[in-house]
Enzyme design. Structure first.
Site, short mmCIF file in Angstrom:
data_model
loop_
_atom_site.label_atom_id
_atom_site.label_comp_id
_atom_site.label_asym_id
_atom_site.label_seq_id
_atom_site.Cartn_x
_atom_site.Cartn_y
_atom_site.Cartn_z
N CYS A 21 98.10 84.51 0.35
CA CYS A 21 98.74 85.38 1.31
C CYS A 21 99.46 84.55 2.34
CB CYS A 21 97.73 86.30 2.00
SG CYS A 21 96.75 85.50 3.26
N ILE A 174 89.86 82.24 2.56
CA ILE A 174 90.79 82.19 1.44
C ILE A 174 91.84 83.29 1.57
CG2 ILE A 174 90.99 82.33 -1.08
CD1 ILE A 174 89.51 79.86 -0.05
N GLU A 175 91.40 84.46 1.98
CA GLU A 175 92.31 85.60 2.05
C GLU A 175 93.30 85.49 3.21
OE1 GLU A 175 92.77 88.07 0.11
OE2 GLU A 175 91.05 88.09 -1.23
N SER A 176 92.83 85.05 4.38
CA SER A 176 93.67 85.16 5.57
C SER A 176 93.46 84.07 6.61
CB SER A 176 93.39 86.51 6.26
OG SER A 176 92.05 86.52 6.74
#
Length: 492
Positions: A21, A174-176
């Site tokens: 992302c 990991i996502e943001s």
């Protein structure tokens, strides 16, 4: 959830590409910034990472824990949604929480003690290539530590209460990179990167007042509900559950079905998945391994005290975040960052009135707010224009002047349209802010206060500044989202 990159134009604003992302890092020269997909920015490396510690590096236990972490001063994008509100209320959202009693003084060590997943032994070197990449970007861990200071104690506490592996607590890394303001190209939002439909599926309210995907408490509850469901769906196989969080359970189930039809193993490492999903778990394990032993990878990991940094309080009545911030050491923007689920900068009229605040200032805030009447807790009213309304009628209804509404919303004329959102100054503080929306105290950095309906093009015309110059001055791209209350530098 699946996360994709923002357009390449966002790179001018300093995006950093993390875990699939794009989030605003505020660091235009970040080494992780590049064009194309995230997977393309991390080369496939066949060599393994050296295990020798880097000379002069320090572990997390040797440095002094800083007394205070300041939140970054950033402009945050906002999600618009016409989705109906979710009426179900999860009990966890309405109670105060506290971190479990400390068995260690170091939060990182507490996290390490809960790691329990394997390291993809059937894919030698798969994790190592990502360890090497992340180890080459130590600034990622510096910024990660800053945001983990605020959010990790709560997230880890909730993960432990559900008996989940501690690796789940670093999924937001990991996502943001633990940023509630992160938004992907596919409109996945928040620390846990929920798309709208999945968020609604797990009870995240998304309406004019709130976006629960950006709310720390609501989104964490929903993410752990989803991950718990996925773990059950895949018989306790956390590698498959994590992959399904990225790709959806349907995609993983279909890949497993294809392998069964060919008499092939159905473990994560043997499934034919799109590149982002096939790299998702190795990325997580690479970050996990570096956090487990930062010295090994030459990373200086800022220590974090194992104590609550945030407290969830119930304000009982609708409250403007600006009013709450006036009693705290945080600025309005910093407090809003901790409570980004409130899209209008206020708690909704009918609730919830939950606010996340620094733990050591919660009692002070509650003591001060109880002295205020409901009307004193608000600086602004929010009005959505209905068909047939005009500024005169709206001003009369709120006992303010037409001119004050125009100043508060940067309107150059009395023309308004149905559906337009207006901010109405209802206190002296708000009125003064409206007065200063097109001026500055210094006379040099002239600023514009964003109101509903503003566009970059209209602002550039109003101040006779070219659009490219406006974008450059504010480190924005032509695709940047504006939100009411944001300020732009319009002249210097």
């Amino acid at each position: 959830m699946p996360t994709r990159l923002l357009p390449a134009s966002c790179l001018a604003a300093g995006c950093i590409l993390l875990g699939g992302c794009a989030v605003f890092s505020g660091q235009p020269n970040d080494p992780a910034v590049a064009g194309g997909s995230v997977a393309e920015n991390i080369p496939v490396i066949t060599s393994t990472v050296t295990t020798a510690p880097v000379e002069g590096s320090i572990g997390s236990a040797t440095a002094k824990i800083p007394p205070h972490h300041a939140l970054l001063e950033l402009d945050f994008p906002e999600i618009d949604s016409d989705s109906p509100p979710v009426t179900g209320r999860h009990p966890e959202f309405y109670k105060e929480t506290s971190t479990q009693p400390a068995k260690t003084a170091d939060l990182w060590q507490r996290l390490r003690d809960g790691f329990e997943l394997s390291n993809l032994e059937d894919q030698p070197g798969r994790v190592a290539q990502f360890e090497l990449w992340y180890a080459k970007h130590p600034r990622y861990f510096q910024r990660l530590s800053e945001r983990a200071y605020w959010f990790l104690p709560y997230v880890l506490d909730q993960v432990e209460k559900r008996g989940m592996p501690a690796e789940v607590a670093i999924l937001p890394a990991i996502e943001s990179a633990f940023r509630p303001d992160a938004t992907s190209r596919s409109r996945a939002a928040g620390m846990w990167q929920f798309i709208g439909s999945t968020g609604r599926r797990f009870g995240l309210r998304q309406d004019w007042w709130m976006d629960g995907r950006r709310d720390m408490v609501q989104s964490t509850r929903a993410a752990l509900d989803y991950l718990g469901y996925l773990s059950q769906e895949f018989d306790g196989d956390w590698e498959l559950a994590l992959a399904a969080y990225n790709a959806g359970e349907g995609g993983i189930a279909r890949a497993m079905k294809k392998n069964r039809a060919r008499n092939l193993p159905t473990t994560y490492s043997h499934l034919k998945l799109r590149r982002e999903t096939s790299e998702y778990v190795p990325r997580l394990f690479a970050v996990r391994n570096i956090l487990a032993d930062p010295v090994k990878f030459g990373i200086e990991l800022a220590p974090l005290a194992n104590r609550p940094t945030l407290r969830i309080i119930n304000l009982k009545h609708q409250t403007d975040i600006s009013v709450a911030a006036s009693y705290l050491s945080l600025t309005r923007k910093q407090l809003h960052f901790l409570n980004l689920g409130y899209k209008r900068g206020v708690t909704p009229p009918n609730g919830p009135h939950i606010l996340v605040v620094p733990d050591n200032e919660a009692e002070k805030l509650l003591t001060e707010l109880v002295k205020l009447s409901p009307s004193q807790r608000m600086q602004w009213a929010h009005h959505r224009v209905k068909k047939g309304e005009n500024l005169g009628a709206i001003a009369h209804a709120h006992s303010v002047t037409v001119q004050s509404i125009k100043r508060a919303n940067s309107l150059s004329s009395n023309l308004i349209h149905p559906g337009q959102e207006l901010r109405i100054p209802i206190s002296s503080g708000a009125y003064q802010l409206a007065e200063s929306s097109v001026t500055s105290s210094s006379g040099r950095n002239r600023k514009h206060l964003i109101a509903a309906g503003d566009t970059l093009w209209n602002i550039s015309k109003q101040y006779n500044i070219s659009l490219p110059a406006l974008l450059e001055r504010n480190q924005l791209s032509s695709h940047s989202t504006l939100y009411p209350g944001q300020t732009l530098i319009v002249s210097q």
